[in-house]
Design an enzyme around this catalytic site. Structure first.
Site, PDB file in Angstrom:
ATOM      1  N   CYS B 182      44.929  63.996 138.829  1.00  0.00           N
ATOM      2  CA  CYS B 182      44.187  64.735 137.799  1.00  0.00           C
ATOM      3  C   CYS B 182      44.587  64.315 136.383  1.00  0.00           C
ATOM      4  O   CYS B 182      43.977  64.769 135.408  1.00  0.00           O
ATOM      5  CB  CYS B 182      44.393  66.233 137.983  1.00  0.00           C
ATOM      6  N   HIS B 320      44.671  72.035 130.249  1.00  0.00           N
ATOM      7  CA  HIS B 320      44.344  71.622 131.610  1.00  0.00           C
ATOM      8  C   HIS B 320      43.716  72.827 132.321  1.00  0.00           C
ATOM      9  O   HIS B 320      42.720  72.675 133.006  1.00  0.00           O
ATOM     10  CB  HIS B 320      45.603  71.140 132.312  1.00  0.00           C
ATOM     11  N   HIS B 353      36.772  71.603 138.065  1.00  0.00           N
ATOM     12  CA  HIS B 353      37.887  70.658 137.916  1.00  0.00           C
ATOM     13  C   HIS B 353      37.390  69.298 138.403  1.00  0.00           C
ATOM     14  O   HIS B 353      37.186  69.106 139.597  1.00  0.00           O
ATOM     15  CB  HIS B 353      39.071  71.141 138.745  1.00  0.00           C
TER      16      HIS B 353
END
Lengths: 396, 425
Positions: B182, B320, B353
């Protein structure tokens, strides 16, 4: 004169098809041994490419098996070993980790419980009940590209800079990224590790079908790169790690010095020999030894020699470590960094294993082991699509 | 000679809001959420049934044709579709976003020496391929009819998207494929800035593409237990006291990044300055972030320092902010410790996400403060959490002019990257 990105190697470790001790591997290289053998991982008897160079044995038992596949575990092993051998020169935020990840190619073994009841269900209607609910909870982590990196950072407490890059020149990329981090002072030691295997069904099939890999039935029948009868390389696998430090910090702990570069030339297949030579030119400091990309294609081998001759001169000595180890994909550059340093320290250059009839052209393909007083050498690696890596290795 | 600076001169995006950067920008500016039921496969029996899915059921040659922009050799797309290559949605998304960024920056022949720095996600395995090759409990793979290229597409090579982008744009510079989970998208953009600053490139096409909205991706994530158990559009609510997990998204964001002097000389529009970046590692646990957020804080602090700024110069933090209990709490601690009460938001409640592409799509969102004086909101944020003691914007965006923003991306196992963007002058 030295290259601006030159860093000291203060620790190293590797797993190759010829063993996991650099000195012992060098002895086998000098003897002209080849690791190629009938594929030890699976039955490839019906494949075009039936030979492979595989790492003997398995990774050591570890709690990380639930998160990481075989090659990643080898990568973690060599990373930890290299750091220990370097005397753990930095910790915490001053220790960076840079991983070159060749690729993760096969999923079907562990997907069988999911898949065996999915036939005819292309839209996956009912797929959960028919199999996905059986996936191991860590299945996703098991297939992450940075799982070995992440877990190794935990094991060794590396909290500094960190990147994971992919591709067949990933090892060279990781070496380069680590050198930059050291040069700008963001870390004091950089653990670089790379791992890759080409010995997986899909990869072997595509390499065999394209003619890039050998179709020889036996090891003896494999024709070496730079031989006039060359007809494809032997797919291999490896994991390797080095610890890099700034030369001034390493002092007399330096085992060797390395500078690295990586590029791509836009080709869909292997990079052009000119791209490889251009990388070599950027690193060369009058070097007269080069470990070639050794793709074992007469046309490419000839073009590579011609391009390198423009950079190094026509009498430079040409090696091909991968003639012995097999092509090592993204791990190649780090393996070259270790084995070439070992050869230079020993003052002995290994022959191109199996080279009987060197093709005509510039450079001097080494058919027999010979002594050397040289203290440096260049190394090249090439993979698809158009990915090239290069490094310069120097010993004190 | 002054320091070489990297500037963003073009952007392209594909997200749950639709194809194109404007769809993303307008959706965020309106404070909307694009999370909804999964449509590209039947997920009714899966525990996770919502996603930030790009509103395209099928990625196809005609889709590429429609959004091709200045893409070259587009005739190949039909062959790609025939071969199954375009079933990997991230390949399509990456190509479309790259074409838009290239077009937006008005790049041409002179820019074809550009490097490519791209973040990519998991290699893809396709259920259909596996199912077709099954013979009882055996995979039929080997010689004969199944040994050719048509019989072995068990995955989409990890660097396939990079290869196709380079091919269609005719790029000849170096390529770096970042796979730091990620953190990959943010790392790819940071790497592009580094190439420019070091003089290793004058133009870099950078960003990331990913898609896990497929049976394997959703199934794997479900088994891991990371997604919210609620199959509702509000399933992901970062920093909210009731947050209970993430929502999987998909898409891509690509940027043209150039050396500032070069960009100004050719009259390019400057969208933002890539002012600083840094990476760190948690070295804590495989499945959880470091609870005190200390290494995330270190990444942010170093990125700000490398931009020659003080923390007080940062006017907005794009977190994030996954919407998982542990991530948001640790990140909030780090943001509070370094920046105090700086306005902060996460767009994951709106687009999901995007995994490897998360950092890239979020940097695209970070252009809004410079182009519209607008700080994106945090969709579905309603109840502040005392464990996340920061100024969370949301759910509506906040109208405010700021000079610098910082974006965080944290990858599996604790790979952290922070990137600072500045308003171009």
């Amino acid at each position: 004169m030295t290259h601006a990105g030159r860093m000291a190697v203060t620790g190293c470790s590797l797993r190759t098809p010829l063993g996991d001790d650099a000195r012992a591997v060098l002895r086998r290289l000098l003897a002209g041994e080849r690791a190629a053998a009938p594929n030890a991982h699976f039955d490839a008897s019906t494949y075009t490419c039936r030979l492979a160079a595989t790492i003997p044995g398995a990774p050591r038992p570890t709690k990380h098996r639930k998160f990481v596949k075989r090659m990643g575990l080898f990568g973690m092993e060599v990373g930890a070993e290299a750091l220990a051998r370097a005397g753990t020169p930095a910790k915490g935020a001053r220790l960076g980790l840079f991983c070159g990840y060749g690729g993760l190619r096969a999923h079907w073994d562990d997907l069988m419980p999911v898949l065996e009841r999915q036939t005819g269900d292309a839209r996956a209607t009912g797929a959960w009940a028919q199999g996905f609910s059986l996936l191991h909870p860590f299945w996703m982590l098991f297939h992450l590209s940075n799982n070995a990196h992440a877990l190794l950072s935990i094991d060794v407490g590396g909290k500094g800079d960190g990147t994971t890059t992919a591709g067949s020149n990933a090892g060279a990329q990781a070496l380069r990224a680590a050198s930059i981090a050291l040069a700008v002072g963001s870390v004091d030691a950089a653990l670089v590790f790379a791992y890759d295997t080409l010995v997986e069904p899909e990869t072997l099939l595509s390499l065999g079908m394209s003619g890039a890999a050998t179709s020889a039935a036996t090891t003896e029948a494999v024709v070496a790169p730079y031989d006039e009868g060359a007809a494809g390389f032997v797919p291999g696998e490896a994991a390797a790690a080095v610890v890099l430090e700034r030369p001034d910090d390493a002092g007399d702990r330096a085992l060797s010095f390395v500078s690295a570069a990586a590029t791509a030339d836009g080709a869909e297949g292997f990079p052009s020999p000119r791209a490889l030579a251009s990388l070599a030119a950027g690193l060369s400091v009058g070097d007269m030894i080069v470990d070639g990309a050794a793709l074992a294609s007469p046309e490419r081998d000839t073009a590579e020699r011609a391009a390198l001759a423009d950079v190094l001169g026509p009498s430079a000595t040409l090696l091909a470590l991968t003639a012995s180890t097999g092509q090592l994909g993204g791990a190649t550059a780090v393996v070259q960094a270790i084995l070439l340093a070992e050869a230079l320290r020993a003052g002995a250059l290994p022959p191109i294993a199996g080279l009987d009839r060197p093709s005509a052209g510039p450079l001097r393909p080494l058919a027999r082991a010979e002594e050397t007083r040289a203290r440096s050498a260049l190394a090249l690696s090439a993979g698809m699509p158009g990915l090239a890596g290069a490094l310069r290795v120097e010993v004190p | 000679m002054g320091r070489r600076r990297a500037v963003i001169t073009g952007v392209g995006a594909v997200s749950a809001f639709g194809v194109g950067y404007d769809a993303l920008a307008n959706g965020l500016a309106a404070g909307r959420s694009a999370i909804g039921p999964i449509r590209n496969f039947d997920a009714r029996t899966f525990p996770t049934r919502v996603a930030g899915e790009v509103p395209i059921e099928k990625t196809s040659a005609s889709l590429l044709e429609k959004h091709r922009g200045v893409l070259l050799h587009i005739g190949e797309a039909a062959a790609w579709e025939h071969s199954g290559l375009l079933r990997d949605r991230k390949v399509c998304f990456g190509l479309i976003a790259a074409a838009e960024a290239w077009r937006h920056a008005r790049c041409g022949t002179a820019e074809r020496r550009a490097a490519l720095s791209i973040g990519l996600g998991l290699e893809q395995a396709f259920l259909e391929d596996f199912a077709d090759q099954l013979d009882g409990d055996e995979i039929r793979i080997g010689a004969g009819d199944l040994a050719g290229p048509e019989g072995v597409r068990f995955r989409s090579r990890v660097d396939l998207t990079a290869e196709k982008i380079r091919g269609v744009l005719g790029l000849s510079g170096r390529v770096a494929v970042h796979v730091s989970a990620c953190a990959a998208g943010g790392t790819a953009v940071a790497h592009a800035a580094s190439l420019i600053e070091r003089g290793a490139a004058d133009v870099v096409l950078c960003g990331a593409a990913d898609s896990m909205v497929n049976p394997l991706g959703i199934g794997g994530m479900s088994r891991l237990g990371a997604p919210s158990p609620r199959a509702e559009p509000s399933a992901c609510r970062p920093f909210d006291r009731r947050r209970d997990g993430l929502v999987v998204g998909e898409g891509a964001a690509m940027f043209v990044v150039e050396e500032e002097g070069r960009a100004r000389t050719r009259g390019a529009d400057l969208l933002a300055v890539l002012a600083g970046s840094a990476t760190t590692q948690d070295a804590y646990r495989a499945t959880a972030p470091r609870p005190d957020g200390s290494r995330a804080l270190a990444a942010m602090e170093r990125a700000v320092r490398r931009a020659n700024l003080a923390p007080s110069d940062i006017g907005y933090v794009n977190a994030h902010g996954t919407g998982t209990p542990l991530n948001d709490m640790a990140e909030a601690k780090a943001i509070r410790a370094l920046f105090g009460d700086v306005p902060t938001s996460s767009i994951k409640g709106a687009v999901g996400h995007l995994m490897a592409a998360a950092g890239a799509i979020e940097l695209a969102a970070c252009l809004l403060p410079f182009t519209r004086d607008l700080l994106p909101g945090t969709a579905h944020f309603e109840e502040p959490d005392p464990e996340c003691p920061i100024h969370v914007i949301g759910p509506r965006p906040l109208q405010r002019r700021v000079e610098y923003v910082l974006s965080n991306s944290f990858g599996f196992g604790g790979q952290n990257v922070s990137v600072v963007l500045g308003r171009p002058r």
